[in-house]
Design a protein around this motif. Structure first.
Motif, PDB file in Angstrom:
ATOM      1  N   SER A  99      43.366  -1.129   2.221  1.00  0.00           N
ATOM      2  CA  SER A  99      42.393  -1.660   3.057  1.00  0.00           C
ATOM      3  C   SER A  99      41.645  -0.570   3.771  1.00  0.00           C
ATOM      4  O   SER A  99      42.448   0.289   4.694  1.00  0.00           O
ATOM      5  N   PHE A 107      45.140 -10.830   5.357  1.00  0.00           N
ATOM      6  CA  PHE A 107      44.080 -11.360   4.336  1.00  0.00           C
ATOM      7  C   PHE A 107      43.951 -10.645   3.037  1.00  0.00           C
ATOM      8  O   PHE A 107      43.474  -9.446   3.036  1.00  0.00           O
ATOM      9  N   ARG A 108      44.200 -11.178   2.114  1.00  0.00           N
ATOM     10  CA  ARG A 108      43.946 -10.607   0.678  1.00  0.00           C
ATOM     11  C   ARG A 108      42.716  -9.837   0.491  1.00  0.00           C
ATOM     12  O   ARG A 108      42.379  -8.956  -0.114  1.00  0.00           O
ATOM     13  N   ASP A 109      41.926 -10.784   0.981  1.00  0.00           N
ATOM     14  CA  ASP A 109      40.222 -10.447   0.673  1.00  0.00           C
ATOM     15  C   ASP A 109      39.934  -9.019   1.455  1.00  0.00           C
ATOM     16  O   ASP A 109      38.761  -8.444   1.065  1.00  0.00           O
ATOM     17  N   GLU A 110      40.495  -8.629   2.237  1.00  0.00           N
ATOM     18  CA  GLU A 110      40.523  -7.149   3.158  1.00  0.00           C
ATOM     19  C   GLU A 110      40.827  -6.219   2.363  1.00  0.00           C
ATOM     20  O   GLU A 110      40.616  -4.876   2.821  1.00  0.00           O
ATOM     21  N   TYR A 111      41.350  -6.470   1.289  1.00  0.00           N
ATOM     22  CA  TYR A 111      42.163  -5.289   0.691  1.00  0.00           C
ATOM     23  C   TYR A 111      41.044  -4.876  -0.638  1.00  0.00           C
ATOM     24  O   TYR A 111      40.883  -5.836  -1.532  1.00  0.00           O
ATOM     25  N   ASP A 112      40.791  -3.698  -0.737  1.00  0.00           N
ATOM     26  CA  ASP A 112      39.771  -3.257  -1.619  1.00  0.00           C
ATOM     27  C   ASP A 112      40.504  -2.774  -3.284  1.00  0.00           C
ATOM     28  O   ASP A 112      39.830  -2.940  -4.146  1.00  0.00           O
ATOM     29  N   TRP A 114      44.143  -2.577  -5.525  1.00  0.00           N
ATOM     30  CA  TRP A 114      45.309  -3.083  -5.838  1.00  0.00           C
ATOM     31  C   TRP A 114      46.000  -2.413  -6.708  1.00  0.00           C
ATOM     32  O   TRP A 114      45.626  -2.040  -7.659  1.00  0.00           O
TER      33      TRP A 114
END
Length: 124
Positions: A99, A107-112, A114
């Motif tokens: 991130s 927050f999962r959505d903050e990670y670009d 995976w």
């Protein structure tokens, strides 16, 4: 672009330890906060731990505090999750993620970016 590859999962007994590794590609690894998430069967992917780009700051979900330790080696483009005193409820697929923001690390959505995940199974 950052590519992430996890390793180190496996089948262990309750009370055992495992060390997960996440190898990252890219020359800007140290600029990313790194997180570990896990997803148990039938459940959402949830935050486990995070570490800031330079490694000075770390954070953990309450259920793993005192048992898990996140660390990173920016010279090797790697992040680790040392898991001790494992419990059956730790069973999940574990993912590392990168991130641009440590401030919203939960927050999962903050990670670009995976990884593909590594399975950890803890038997009782």
């Amino acid at each position: 672009q950052v590519q992430l590859v996890e390793s180190g999962g496996g089948l262990v007994q309750a009370g055992d330890s495992l060390r997960l590794s996440c190898a990252a590609s890219g020359r800007t690894f140290s600029t990313y906060a790194m997180g570990w998430f896990r997803q148990a069967p039938g459940k959402e992917r949830v935050f486990v731990a995070a570490i800031s780009g330079g490694g000075a700051r770390t954070d953990y979900t309450d259920s793993v505090k005192g048992r898990f330790a996140i660390s990173r080696d920016n010279a090797k483009n790697a992040v680790y999750l040392q898991m001790n005193s494992l419990k059956p409820e730790d069973t999940a697929v574990y993912y590392c993620a990168a991130s641009n923001s440590y401030g919203r690390r939960w927050f999962r959505d903050e990670y670009d970016y995976w990884g593909q995940g590594t399975q950890v199974t803890v038997s009782s």
